[in-house]
Design an enzyme around this catalytic site. Structure first.
Site, PDB file in Angstrom:
ATOM      1  N   SER A 125       0.838  -1.191   0.000  1.00 47.94           N
ATOM      2  CA  SER A 125       0.000   0.000   0.000  1.00 47.94           C
ATOM      3  C   SER A 125       0.876   1.245   0.000  1.00 47.94           C
ATOM      4  O   SER A 125       2.063   1.189   0.304  1.00 47.94           O
ATOM      5  CB  SER A 125      -0.915   0.007   1.226  1.00 47.94           C
ATOM      6  OG  SER A 125      -0.161   0.257   2.396  1.00 47.94           O
ATOM      7  N   SER A 126       0.281   2.385  -0.302  1.00 48.43           N
ATOM      8  CA  SER A 126       1.031   3.628  -0.413  1.00 48.43           C
ATOM      9  C   SER A 126       1.201   4.313   0.928  1.00 48.43           C
ATOM     10  O   SER A 126       0.462   4.061   1.885  1.00 48.43           O
ATOM     11  CB  SER A 126       0.327   4.595  -1.368  1.00 48.43           C
ATOM     12  OG  SER A 126       0.376   4.120  -2.683  1.00 48.43           O
ATOM     13  N   VAL A 127       2.180   5.212   0.981  1.00 48.62           N
ATOM     14  CA  VAL A 127       2.379   6.064   2.139  1.00 48.62           C
ATOM     15  C   VAL A 127       1.092   6.841   2.402  1.00 48.62           C
ATOM     16  O   VAL A 127       0.514   7.445   1.495  1.00 48.62           O
ATOM     17  CB  VAL A 127       3.567   7.022   1.888  1.00 48.62           C
ATOM     18  CG1 VAL A 127       3.666   8.066   2.982  1.00 48.62           C
ATOM     19  CG2 VAL A 127       4.862   6.237   1.761  1.00 48.62           C
TER      20      VAL A 127
END
Length: 420
Positions: A125-127
């Protein structure tokens, strides 16, 4: 969704969840940190992030146990159903950093917790801060039709469902196991968007047009099919990259009420990881060491001043106009650049008499940068550029006065999903 590249300046600081496994407190602490950092403001995205139970959406996640450089790398898969894992897992889910979701393309449903060795992480997942900023930029509203390209763990799809209602949300990923898992986990949260397994660049024409389109991976050019599926008064967001990971951009594509596209490219600090089939170049540890320690073929002191690191519009132009093959070592104390293809490198540090420059290789990178800096300043030192779509499918980027311009390269067959 996927994570940011890590060759840019250091990402967000990760804060561990509270000592007790309290998901509500962890969500509130995450939101408070984002607000303090100026990355989250009151509104529907904040409400969604406070509502979405990530421990349901991502009930398992990997934590790396090996040290950098250790071979083979080692991970542990944490599981929410195991009480002993919960505090550490909450720290991953709500700490703000990327969450490692999938190892070597494995099925996500029915996995056994425990150790993994070798291979690599294939989805993350992204930051959180970057995700929050982009979703706020997207300006989601109830009733909108949304295309989420790059389902991953399903965070963006969940936010879109929460804000817009799930009937108009389509989420698409090329990974069958990711789509299957997202369908089950989103349903556990009460969301039932339309899920598609396929090439992201093709979009979902059967469900178009869309009021909002969001890509959770970086591309070299805006996929024409996605731009074509944008509804009047619609908005598309996608990160744009070259082979170098150092200086990304955010493309903001809007379709006017009359049906024409109006777009710009903004220089940004962080971006999603490059999508499938996008070639990347990196500085190896050996190359970084050479840049830092070798005397160079020539050394001199230069009084000329380059634009600063925060002048991202210059470095974005340099990335495209100087070949897209320069990589910056953001871990170095001062300016350090390398061109892995030809072996050229540059090291420059400020001193009392000017910049102390050392360089090696066939390219004069210092001169190239200064020549472009003169052009960039003459163009008004832009930090964003116009993006035009030609009838033949070409995409041209230019400064306001047209003095700086380049074309975004067409995607390869692998990027388009024609080849796997």
């Amino acid at each position: 969704m996927t994570a940011t590249d890590t060759t840019s300046p250091a990402g967000e600081e990760r804060c561990e969840a509270p000592g007790a496994a309290d998901p509500v407190a962890a969500r509130e602490a995450m939101a408070a940190r984002l607000e303090t950092a100026g990355r989250l403001r009151p509104g529907t995205v904040r409400e969604a992030l406070l509502s979405i139970r990530r421990e349901v959406l991502i009930p398992q996640a990997y934590v790396r146990r090996s040290v950098p450089g250790e071979e083979p790398p080692r991970w542990d898969l944490l599981d929410w159903d195991t009480p002993a894992d919960r505090v550490e897992l909450l720290g991953l889910l709500y700490g703000g950093g990327s969450v490692l979701v999938q190892h070597d393309g494995e099925p996500l449903l029915g996995r056994a917790r425990g150790a993994r060795s070798g291979g690599g992480i294939s989805s993350m997942s992204s930051v959180t801060g970057m995700t929050a900023e982009l979703l706020q930029e997207l300006d989601l509203r109830p009733g909108q039709r949304v295309l989420d390209v790059g389902t991953g763990a399903g965070i963006t799809a969940a936010v879109a469902c929460h804000v817009c209602g799930d009937e108009g949300v389509v989420t698409l990923d090329r990974g069958r196991h990711l789509v299957e898992s997202a369908a089950a986990r989103l349903a556990d949260l009460g969301f039932h968007p339309h899920l598609v397994c396929g090439a992201g660049g093709e979009g979902c024409p059967d469900r178009s047009p869309f009021d909002r389109i969001f890509l959770s991976y970086a591309v070299r050019q805006i996929p024409p099919a996605l731009a074509g599926q944008l509804a009047p008064e619609g908005r598309l967001l996608a990160h744009v990259t070259t082979a170098s990971p150092s200086w990304p951009a955010l493309a903001v594509v809007e379709r006017t009420a009359e049906g024409t596209l109006r777009s710009e490219l903004r220089a940004v600090e962080f971006a999603h990881r490059a999508g499938h089939g996008v070639d990347r170049i990196w500085l190896t540890e050996d190359f970084r060491h050479r840049i830092a320690t070798e005397p160079g073929t020539w050394t001199y002191v230069s009084a000329r001043e380059l634009p600063s690191t925060t002048d991202r519009g210059f470095w974005l132009a340099a990335d495209h106009l100087l070949g897209g093959d320069l990589v910056r070592d953001f871990g170095a104390e001062h300016l350090a650049l390398g061109a892995p293809g030809c072996g050229s490198w540059l090291r420059a540090a400020p001193g009392a008499q000017g910049w102390h420059v050392a360089a090696r290789g066939p390219r004069d990178i210092w001169a190239e940068l200064h020549d472009l800096a003169d052009r960039w300043r003459a163009a008004g030192s832009p930090d964003r550029y116009r993006l035009d779509f030609a009838e033949d499918g070409g995409q041209r980027v230019s400064s306001r006065d047209g003095a700086l311009a380049w074309h975004l390269p067409a995607p390869s067959p692998v990027e388009e999903g024609v080849l796997s």
